[in-house]
Design an enzyme around this catalytic site. Structure first.
Site, PDB file in Angstrom:
ATOM      1  N   GLY A 196       2.092   8.110  10.752  1.00  0.00           N
ATOM      2  CA  GLY A 196       1.758   8.268   9.175  1.00  0.00           C
ATOM      3  C   GLY A 196       2.034   9.632   8.630  1.00  0.00           C
ATOM      4  O   GLY A 196       3.320  10.014   8.928  1.00  0.00           O
ATOM      5  N   LYS A 249       8.630   0.970  12.346  1.00  0.00           N
ATOM      6  CA  LYS A 249       8.771   1.489  13.618  1.00  0.00           C
ATOM      7  C   LYS A 249       9.244   0.254  14.436  1.00  0.00           C
ATOM      8  O   LYS A 249       9.883   0.479  15.660  1.00  0.00           O
ATOM      9  CB  LYS A 249       7.313   1.987  14.132  1.00  0.00           C
ATOM     10  CG  LYS A 249       6.334   1.055  14.666  1.00  0.00           C
ATOM     11  CD  LYS A 249       5.481   0.395  13.437  1.00  0.00           C
ATOM     12  CE  LYS A 249       4.706   1.536  12.919  1.00  0.00           C
ATOM     13  NZ  LYS A 249       3.810   0.735  11.779  1.00  0.00           N
ATOM     14  N   GLY A 287      -2.375   4.529   5.986  1.00  0.00           N
ATOM     15  CA  GLY A 287      -2.884   4.631   4.544  1.00  0.00           C
ATOM     16  C   GLY A 287      -1.960   5.046   3.627  1.00  0.00           C
ATOM     17  O   GLY A 287      -0.766   5.785   3.948  1.00  0.00           O
ATOM     18  N   VAL A 340       5.842   6.816  12.780  1.00  0.00           N
ATOM     19  CA  VAL A 340       5.106   7.342  13.778  1.00  0.00           C
ATOM     20  C   VAL A 340       3.952   8.313  13.234  1.00  0.00           C
ATOM     21  O   VAL A 340       4.108   9.309  12.595  1.00  0.00           O
ATOM     22  CB  VAL A 340       5.848   7.907  14.974  1.00  0.00           C
ATOM     23  CG1 VAL A 340       4.613   8.238  16.066  1.00  0.00           C
ATOM     24  CG2 VAL A 340       6.793   7.063  15.626  1.00  0.00           C
ATOM     25  N   THR A 385       0.698  -1.302  -0.087  1.00  0.00           N
ATOM     26  CA  THR A 385       0.085  -0.005  -0.123  1.00  0.00           C
ATOM     27  C   THR A 385       0.725   1.422   0.010  1.00  0.00           C
ATOM     28  O   THR A 385       0.661   2.145  -0.853  1.00  0.00           O
ATOM     29  CB  THR A 385      -0.915   0.075   1.187  1.00  0.00           C
ATOM     30  OG1 THR A 385      -1.784  -1.260   1.161  1.00  0.00           O
ATOM     31  CG2 THR A 385      -1.724   1.256   1.255  1.00  0.00           C
ATOM     32  N   VAL A 386       1.760   1.405   0.901  1.00  0.00           N
ATOM     33  CA  VAL A 386       2.634   2.484   1.097  1.00  0.00           C
ATOM     34  C   VAL A 386       3.899   2.718  -0.168  1.00  0.00           C
ATOM     35  O   VAL A 386       3.762   3.799  -0.809  1.00  0.00           O
ATOM     36  CB  VAL A 386       3.328   2.569   2.490  1.00  0.00           C
ATOM     37  CG1 VAL A 386       4.290   3.796   2.447  1.00  0.00           C
ATOM     38  CG2 VAL A 386       2.382   2.372   3.451  1.00  0.00           C
ATOM     39  N   LYS A 430       6.225   2.816  18.758  1.00  0.00           N
ATOM     40  CA  LYS A 430       6.198   4.182  18.401  1.00  0.00           C
ATOM     41  C   LYS A 430       6.400   5.135  19.539  1.00  0.00           C
ATOM     42  O   LYS A 430       7.120   6.172  19.575  1.00  0.00           O
ATOM     43  CB  LYS A 430       4.681   4.742  17.826  1.00  0.00           C
ATOM     44  CG  LYS A 430       4.398   4.000  16.400  1.00  0.00           C
ATOM     45  CD  LYS A 430       2.890   4.227  15.915  1.00  0.00           C
ATOM     46  CE  LYS A 430       2.484   3.651  14.754  1.00  0.00           C
ATOM     47  NZ  LYS A 430       1.112   3.693  14.493  1.00  0.00           N
ATOM     48  N   ARG A 443       8.081  -9.255  -3.095  1.00  0.00           N
ATOM     49  CA  ARG A 443       7.865 -10.471  -2.987  1.00  0.00           C
ATOM     50  C   ARG A 443       7.561 -11.132  -4.321  1.00  0.00           C
ATOM     51  O   ARG A 443       7.902 -12.083  -4.983  1.00  0.00           O
ATOM     52  CB  ARG A 443       6.889 -11.007  -1.784  1.00  0.00           C
ATOM     53  CG  ARG A 443       7.607 -11.036  -0.427  1.00  0.00           C
ATOM     54  CD  ARG A 443       6.688 -11.905   0.471  1.00  0.00           C
ATOM     55  NE  ARG A 443       5.421 -11.358   0.665  1.00  0.00           N
ATOM     56  CZ  ARG A 443       5.021 -10.444   1.554  1.00  0.00           C
ATOM     57  NH1 ARG A 443       5.932 -10.231   2.469  1.00  0.00           N
ATOM     58  NH2 ARG A 443       3.860  -9.995   1.767  1.00  0.00           N
TER      59      ARG A 443
END
Length: 427
Positions: A134, A105, A302, A132, A13-14, A205, A45
Site C-alpha cells: 500500500g 500485483k 485502504g 506492494v 476505493t483506490v 507481492k 464498469r
C-alpha cells in the site's frame, strides 16, 4: 507549466482515493512535481454509481481497454486481475508510448518482465509502488534507497487481512473461522477470501520484491505458498507459551543454490519487530550488506495509503524520473533457478491432532527418529475441538527435508485425525 495528463482506469476505493488526494493536495503536489497533475479521463464498469467524488468533469471512456487512446500522458490502472482488461490496457498503454502506473500485483507477478520490456522499448515509465504494501514505500526503498547494496534477504508481513486475523486470534483467543467472519463483516476480507488467506496475494507481492532485490525476472510460479486456513487458536496459544507469535511471512533469499521464495505461517520470536506488527498492517524487512537491516512498516491497504503510493509514482513521472521498472534493465534480469527448500536448515513447530490411545506418541517419535529429526520439546494437551488430543513438537535445527520425510512416514496413519500442521520458526 504543462500539466501531466492522467487517464484513470478503475473508480473503486483506490481510484476514488486518487481523485480525492489530487483535489485536496493539488497545489502542494504541483510544487513538488514541478508541474500540475490532472486527471483528464476515467473509465469504470458503472458510470452512474455514486462514488462520493465528482467525475462529470472528466471525459468518460466506456471500454476500459480503450483508455490508452485518451489524450493523456500516463494511464493509471486500478482494475485488477492478472489478465483480461487490465493486461490489455497495460499492453496498449505502453505500446502507444504512454507511461503506466498500476497497483496490480497479480499482473506484475505474472507479466512483469514483458511489461518492463515494453516500457523500456518505448522509453516510458512503468511504476507500481502501490502494488506492494500500500502506502509503504518499499518498492522505492529497494529500487533506489538500497540500490548500492547486495541484498541478502527480504521478508515480512505482506497481507493485512491475514495479519488482522492472526493478531485478533492472538489477542482474543478465538478460532480462525470466527475471526475470518468478523474480518469479512468489517471489510478487511473479501466475500471469497481465498487470495488472502491462502497466501496467493502475498506470493504475488513476494515475487515482485524478489525481482527488485536480486535482479531476477518475477517468478511467481516458484513461490512455495501456504496460507493460514489450518491454524487454530490452540496453535496461537502454544506459540505464545513458547515465546513466539504466529505471522504469515513472505521470505526470499538468493544464493549460489538458487532463488528461494516462500509464503508460509511462521513462529516469530517476541524479540523480533515483526512479532509486534498487529492489525491490517504490512511490514517488510530488507537486509543489505552495507546498510544492514531496513524496516518498512505501515498501512498496507485502504484508499488513502494506496492512493498516496499511486500519486507518488505520478510525481516521479512528472519529474521525468523513469528508470528500469525492476531496478535494472529487463534484459539483464536473470531467469532464476528455484532453490531446494529441503536443504534449508531450520527449526519447526509441528502440530498433530491424534486419537487418544496408547502408542500414538511412540509412533510419532519413531517417525521423527527414523527421518533424522531431533525433537527439542514435545507437548501434549487435552481434547481438541475435533475430539482428538493436540500434540505439538518443536524440533532442533535441521534440514527441512528430514521433517518432510517424517511427516510422509506418518501419512495415512490411523492415529492421526487430520493432517499435521508444519510451521517454520523464524531464525
Amino acid at each position: 507549466m504543462t500539466p501531466l495528463r492522467v487517464a484513470l482506469a478503475g473508480l473503486g476505493t483506490v481510484g476514488g482515493g486518487v481523485i480525492r488526494l489530487l483535489d485536496a493536495n493539488g497545489a502542494l503536489i504541483a510544487r513538488r512535481a514541478g508541474r500540475p497533475i490532472e486527471i483528464v479521463a476515467v473509465s469504470a464498469r458503472d458510470r452512474a454509481k455514486d462514488r462520493g467524488v465528482d467525475i462529470t468533469r472528466f471525459a468518460w471512456v466506456d471500454d476500459t481497454t480503450r483508455l490508452a487512446e485518451a489524450e493523456a500522458d500516463v494511464v493509471v490502472e486500478l482494475v485488477g486481475g492478472s489478465d483480461g482488461p487490465a493486461l490489455a490496457l497495460a499492453r496498449a498503454t505502453l505500446g502507444q508510448g504512454k507511461s503506466l502506473v498500476t497497483a496490480n500485483k497479480a499482473m506484475l507477478a505474472h507479466h512483469g518482465l514483458a511489461l518492463a520490456r515494453a516500457a523500456e522499448a518505448n522509453g516510458v515509465a512503468l511504476k507500481f509502488e502501490a502494488a506492494v504494501a500500500g502506502g509503504v514505500p518499499v518498492i522505492k526503498g529497494l529500487r533506489e534507497g538500497a540500490a548500492a547494496n547486495a541484498i541478502e534477504r527480504v521478508y515480512g508481513i505482506l497481507n493485512g487481512t491475514c495479519n488482522f486475523i492472526l493478531s485478533t486470534m492472538e489477542s482474543e483467543g478465538r478460532d480462525f473461522d470466527e475471526v475470518l467472519a468478523e474480518a469479512q463483516a468489517r471489510g478487511f476480507a473479501e466475500a471469497d477470501p481465498s487470495f488472502d488467506i491462502d497466501g496467493i496475494d502475498a506470493a504475488h507481492k513476494l515475487a515482485i520484491l524478489a525481482s527488485l532485490a536480486f535482479g531476477t525476472a518475477p517468478a511467481f510460479a516458484a513461490v512455495e505458498t501456504q496460507g493460514i486456513r489450518a491454524l487454530r487458536a490452540a496453535d496461537i496459544a502454544e506459540a505464545a507459551a513458547l515465546g513466539y507469535r504466529v505471522r504469515l511471512l513472505g521470505i526470499t533469499e538468493a544464493g549460489s543454490e538458487g532463488l528461494f521464495q516462500r509464503v508460509h505461517p511462521h513462529l516469530v520470536p517476541l524479540a523480533h519487530p515483526l512479532a509486534h506488527v498487529s492489525g491490517a498492517t504490512n511490514a517488510v524487512v530488507a537486509e543489505g550488506d552495507f546498510v544492514g537491516r531496513l524496516l518498512f512498516q505501515g498501512a498496507g491497504a485502504g484508499d488513502g495509503p494506496t492512493a498516496s503510493a499511486v500519486v507518488a509514482d505520478l510525481i516521479d513521472i512528472a519529474r521525468g524520473a523513469y528508470g528500469p521498472p525492476f531496478a535494472m534493465p529487463a534484459d539483464q534480469l536473470a531467469a532464476p533457478a528455484p532453490a531446494d527448500s529441503g536443504a534449508r536448515q531450520g527449526r519447526a513447530y509441528i502440530r498433530f491432532i491424534v486419537r487418544d490411545r496408547v502408542g500414538v506418541l511412540a509412533e510419532i517419535a519413531a517417525a521423527m527418529r527414523d527421518a533424522g529429526v531431533s525433537i527439542e520439546s514435545l507437548i501434549q494437551r487435552g481434547r481438541a475441538g475435533s475430539g482428538g488430543v493436540l500434540v505439538a513438537i518443536v524440533t532442533h535445527q535441521g534440514p527441512e527435508r528430514a521433517v518432510a520425510q517424517a511427516l510422509e512416514r506418518l501419512r495415512g496413519s490411523a492415529s492421526l485425525i487430520e493432517a499435521p500442521l508444519w510451521l517454520h520458526l523464524l531464525g
